[in-house]
Design a protein around this motif. Structure first.
Motif, PDB file in Angstrom:
ATOM      1  N   HIS A 192     -14.774  12.222   7.783  1.00 24.87           N
ATOM      2  CA  HIS A 192     -14.127  10.915   7.605  1.00 24.87           C
ATOM      3  C   HIS A 192     -15.086   9.870   7.052  1.00 24.87           C
ATOM      4  CE1 HIS A 192     -10.431  11.579  10.419  1.00 24.87           C
ATOM      5  NE2 HIS A 192     -10.554  12.514   9.500  1.00 24.87           N
ATOM      6  N   SER A 249      -6.710  11.051  10.034  1.00 27.61           N
ATOM      7  CA  SER A 249      -6.323  12.295   9.363  1.00 27.61           C
ATOM      8  C   SER A 249      -6.800  13.498  10.167  1.00 27.61           C
ATOM      9  CB  SER A 249      -6.920  12.339   7.948  1.00 27.61           C
ATOM     10  OG  SER A 249      -6.593  13.543   7.299  1.00 27.61           O
ATOM     11  N   SER A 281      -2.805  12.600   5.789  1.00 29.11           N
ATOM     12  CA  SER A 281      -3.759  11.505   5.979  1.00 29.11           C
ATOM     13  C   SER A 281      -3.041  10.172   5.966  1.00 29.11           C
ATOM     14  CB  SER A 281      -4.817  11.511   4.870  1.00 29.11           C
ATOM     15  OG  SER A 281      -5.490  12.757   4.814  1.00 29.11           O
TER      16      SER A 281
END
Length: 465
Positions: free
Chosen positions: A408, A451, A457
């Motif tokens: 991320h 996500s 996502s």
């Protein structure tokens, strides 16, 4: 002759006490706080004075001759603290009362108390004078010995004539000589203690430096690892970039070459189709070059944003025109919703806001094979300090391949993607999210990500109201 024997015995006892004190200091109170060290010195000095009295020469039943003032001399030289010296002088004087309460004992208390105040006065000079330690020692020794002789003459119980003619000629020179000898011995102890303290401090400094070097080594290894990763990411970026550049360039070169060499052999429809492909390829190249320029401007701190009125109600229509066809071609549901509480106009940079949303929606469409892509615009309130702050949020959600949790943070860095194989399968340079995150910060907002791998996502752009 008896005075000399007792004085020598006193000196020997003091040397023994000093040696034991030296061992105690080295192994017990070297690292103690300064107040503890000073208190220990005061107690030791009073004890040393008492030992001198205990083994002193008894001229008669009440009169005792000794070197009880010697610890006071050493304290003045070694620890010139006025208040401590007064306590030492008075303490040694009071210890004389242990051996009997009489006129001689009271004279002894008075003598040592006066010497304590005299040494306290000398301590101010000792601390401020630039003279060497030897000069300081000689002056203190002479002053205390002479003052002791004067006190005994004035306050003592021995007849003045007898003391001056018979006792003083022996005790004063002996006291001066033994005081100097003991001062030299104590000075040697003091130097040894200083060397010990210096060694301890040097060891502590070396340990601290070794620890610092170890930390620096870890930092350098981490930076080397980061540099290797950065080099790897940039190599992958260059490989991806060469592919992204080569594809539209090849289309432009090949199709323009076909048109040039056709000798009017191409139909109008073919020329129109080739022209459209060339136009799209040129647009792709321009978009790629703009991304690179934007990134370089952000990193150089030269990308300016223009805050002006942005009509939020027009955003759904503009984005629908750009992405509805692409979504239909992939068989995806594409929806845009605008909450009623969203203000029609906000102050931001319209061009940069649209650029961020285009990047987010392009990625959503690129990485979604089936399902949906949506954009939801709404207002939220979040606590900021003691108050609530209002934000307009642009949420881009998809049902695509998703992003692993450990990736991320990585995907918002320049030249990086969640997986290097993604660029080969889906295309792209990995610049879009990095530029979008930087632009959001310049606009006073930020981008969040929610996500899971394989579960789609949700990218949220927060802009302040």
């Amino acid at each position: 002759m008896e005075y000399l024997k007792i004085f020598c015995m006193n000196t020997a006892l003091l040397i023994s006490v000093a040696y034991i004190a030296n061992l105690i200091y080295k192994h017990m109170i070297t690292h103690a706080p300064e107040p503890v060290k000073q208190a220990s010195w005061v107690v030791l000095s009073i004890f040393a004075g008492w030992v001198n009295i205990f083994f002193g020469y008894r001229l008669d039943e009440h009169v005792i001759f000794d070197l009880r003032f010697l610890p006071l001399i050493i304290s003045t030289i070694a620890f010139p603290q006025p208040f401590s010296l007064i306590i030492i002088g008075v303490g040694i004087g009071l210890s004389r009362l242990i051996f009997g309460m009489n006129e001689a004992a009271v004279a002894g208390v008075l003598n040592l108390s006066i010497l304590g105040f005299v040494c306290a006065g000398l301590s101010f000079w000792v601390r401020r004078t630039p003279a060497t330690i030897m000069v300081k020692s000689l002056i203190v020794i002479m002053a205390v010995n002479l003052m002791n002789a004067v006190n005994i003459t004035v306050f003592g119980v021995i007849p003045e004539q007898e003391y001056i003619t018979k006792i003083l000629p022996v005790t004063l020179p002996a006291g001066l000589a033994l005081s100097m000898l003991f001062a030299l011995i104590i000075r040697d102890f003091q130097l040894d203690l200083q060397r010990t303290v210096q060694v301890v401090r040097a060891n502590e400094l070396l340990s601290a430096q070794a620890e610092e070097l170890h930390k620096n080594k870890i930092v350098l290894e981490e930076r080397a690892k980061q540099l290797m990763m950065a080099s790897q990411f940039k190599s992958e970026f260059l490989a991806n970039m060469s592919h992204e550049l080569r594809t539209p360039l090849n289309s432009i070169i090949n199709l323009s070459q076909i048109i040039e060499d056709s000798d009017e052999g191409l139909s109008r429809e073919e020329i129109t189709e080739y022209g459209a492909i060339i136009h799209r390829s040129g647009g792709d190249l321009l978009s790629l070059i703009n991304d690179i320029l934007d990134l370089s401007k952000v990193e150089a701190g030269k990308l300016d944003v223009v805050h002006e009125e942005l009509n939020v109600s027009e955003i759904p229509e503009m984005l629908a025109l750009q992405f509805t066809v692409a979504a239909k071609q992939k068989g995806l549901d594409f929806n845009i919703t605008l909450s009623e509480d969203v203000p029609h106009v906000i102050h931001s940079d319209p061009q940069r806001v649209q650029q961020i949303l285009r990047n987010l929606l392009s990625n959503a469409l690129k990485f979604t094979m089936n399902g949906f892509v949506s954009l939801n615009i709404r207002v939220v309130e979040k606590p900021e300090g003691p108050a609530l702050r209002r934000w307009v949020v642009f949420e881009v959600q998809d049902s695509g391949i998703g992003i692993a949790a450990d990736k991320h943070a990585v995907i918002f860095e320049a030249f990086q993607q969640a997986d290097s194989s993604i660029s080969r399968k889906y295309g792209g340079t990995g610049l879009g999210l990095s530029i979008s995150s930087d632009l959001a910060k310049l606009l006073g907002g930020y981008i969040t990500l929610s996500s899971k791998e394989g579960q789609g996502s949700l990218f949220s752009l927060y802009l302040p109201l």
